[in-house]
Design an enzyme around this catalytic site. Structure first.
Site, mmCIF file in Angstrom:
data_model
loop_
_atom_site.group_PDB
_atom_site.id
_atom_site.type_symbol
_atom_site.label_atom_id
_atom_site.label_comp_id
_atom_site.label_asym_id
_atom_site.label_seq_id
_atom_site.Cartn_x
_atom_site.Cartn_y
_atom_site.Cartn_z
ATOM 1 N N CYS A 83 0.829 -1.197 0.000
ATOM 2 C CA CYS A 83 0.000 0.000 0.000
ATOM 3 C C CYS A 83 0.867 1.251 0.000
ATOM 4 O O CYS A 83 0.595 2.214 -0.728
ATOM 5 C CB CYS A 83 -0.934 -0.012 1.207
ATOM 6 N N CYS B 107 -8.703 -0.991 6.202
ATOM 7 C CA CYS B 107 -10.113 -1.286 6.490
ATOM 8 C C CYS B 107 -10.432 -2.773 6.466
ATOM 9 O O CYS B 107 -11.062 -3.294 7.378
ATOM 10 C CB CYS B 107 -10.988 -0.545 5.491
#
Length: 414
Positions: A124, A225
């Site tokens: 990420c 998330c």
């Protein structure tokens, strides 16, 4: 807040280095996640006339549909918006869900399916936070025409002698995040600021309370998330939604003959990782079968998981490993031969360390050899020997090399 921050740095910068800062009218973009760390980072630069916030949306809930997606981060976006409004800076929501799926989530699934232990946080940072976000900002401001501020507990320091920018650990506060940044491109460092890395977490929290930030007492995030949705033993169930069941045998290997004994079945190589305790019934009547059993190996070719008795079994430990696709954070002009020389010099000076997890005690490296022709690739493979055997190093994890507190780079453990 910027003046206070600058004053606090006076005794925190290593000798021979400095922290780069924007000029008053430079473009300053702060990535705001709604947490305390990025909010304090935003407060430091909120007095700059051209400061702005950006919130990255990377994930929708698994139950969304094409017309009415449900976003699991709605509250975080509202919190980030309230902080930006409180600080008096604009904030923009930027959507990278498609990029995240392609560059982070699918590679993670592929890694688990292959029996590895991938790290989506590293991907990420490499592809989204310091990748697609920068590409979008380049289009908006022009390449190199803005500063990107992030709330990571790491430091980017400029060496005064030759103006080389280096990535360093954050202060030793149990929050260092340099491991997760070890796949960044070195050319982005001169325009990135990580102000929080100069402080302890307790100091950051205190800054937030003194500034009365709306998120001053917000609990720390537990991760991205979809990981949050999988906490408390649910991660395997989460993966099961995306990975097919490929049942195979759970076996032991006779240490003398190598003979296999089957003790149970697994749902797929992704269902367990090396070093994990495995909950299958073993015949407790026999002494050498008593107690807990742990995963020591995974065989992709035969789809088998090997288990051993006890969490400190010798087969769980290794003192050597192979790292492939190593990406370094030295200057972009560094050749593979120069990279190897840097590594060898650090070994001779007893200053080269390796980590295969964040926040673990750094492990001294005692030898390094190149597994491929160093002149053939900019992403060489290394064979490392460590000073002490380490438990549960797993394929797919990242092996990150440090020269003392400086991040040298990382590659995938093979």
């Amino acid at each position: 807040m910027f003046a206070r921050y600058s004053k606090a740095l006076l005794n925190r910068i290593p000798e021979g280095f400095k922290q780069a800062h924007p000029d008053k009218f430079d473009n300053v973009v702060v990535a705001m996640s709604s947490g305390v760390d990025s909010s304090v980072a935003a407060s430091i630069f909120s007095s700059f006339p051209n400061a702005t916030g950006v919130y990255m949306r990377n994930w929708s809930s698994a139950n969304n549909d094409n017309e009415n997606p449900k976003h699991c981060d709605e509250q975080d976006w509202k919190d980030a918006f309230s902080v930006a409004r409180y600080l008096g800076i604009p904030i923009e929501l930027m959507n990278f869900e498609k990029d995240y799926w392609i560059d982070v989530f699918e590679p993670m699934l592929n890694g688990y399916a292959a029996g590895g232990t991938p790290n989506p946080d590293i991907l990420c940072n490499r592809f989204i936070k310091f990748g697609k976000l920068r590409e979008a900002l380049d289009l908006k401001y022009g390449t190199g025409n803005y500063w990107l501020v992030m709330g990571h507990y790491s430091r980017i320091l400029e060496q005064v002698r030759d103006h080389e920018f280096q990535l360093w650990r954050g202060l030793p506060s149990g929050k260092d995040q340099s491991y997760y940044l070890s796949q960044l491109k070195p050319e982005i460092l001169p325009n990135v600021i990580l102000p929080i890395g100069h402080f302890l977490k307790s100091e950051t929290r205190q800054f937030a309370r003194e500034l009365n930030l709306p998120v001053a007492d917000k609990p720390d995030s537990q991760g991205i998330c979809f990981v949050n949705n999988s906490q408390q033993g649910k991660f395997k169930n989460f993966l099961r939604e995306y990975l097919p069941n490929e049942p195979g045998n759970i076996i032991t290997l006779d240490p003398a003959t190598g003979e296999k004994t089957v003790w149970g079945r697994h749902d797929g190589l992704w269902s367990y990782t090396v070093g994990q305790k495995i909950g299958i019934p073993m015949p407790q009547g026999k002494g050498h079968h008593k107690g807990a059993w742990f995963v020591s190996q995974k065989f992709k070719d035969t789809n088998e998981i090997v288990i051993v008795p006890g969490g400190v079994h010798t087969s769980l430990y290794r003192d050597s490993l192979s790292i492939s696709g190593f990406r370094h954070l030295l200057p972009t002009t560094t050749t593979p031969e120069q990279l190897l020389k840097t590594i060898q010099d650090a070994i001779r000076n007893s200053s080269l360390y390796m980590q295969y997890r964040s926040l673990q005690e750094p492990i001294p490296v005692v030898s390094c050899s190149v597994a491929t022709d160093p002149s053939a690739t900019l992403l060489p493979s290394f064979q490392l020997t460590l000073a002490t055997p380490q438990r549960a190093m797993a394929q797919g994890q990242y092996g990150c090399l440090y020269i003392n507190d400086r991040v040298l780079g990382s590659g995938s453990i093979e």
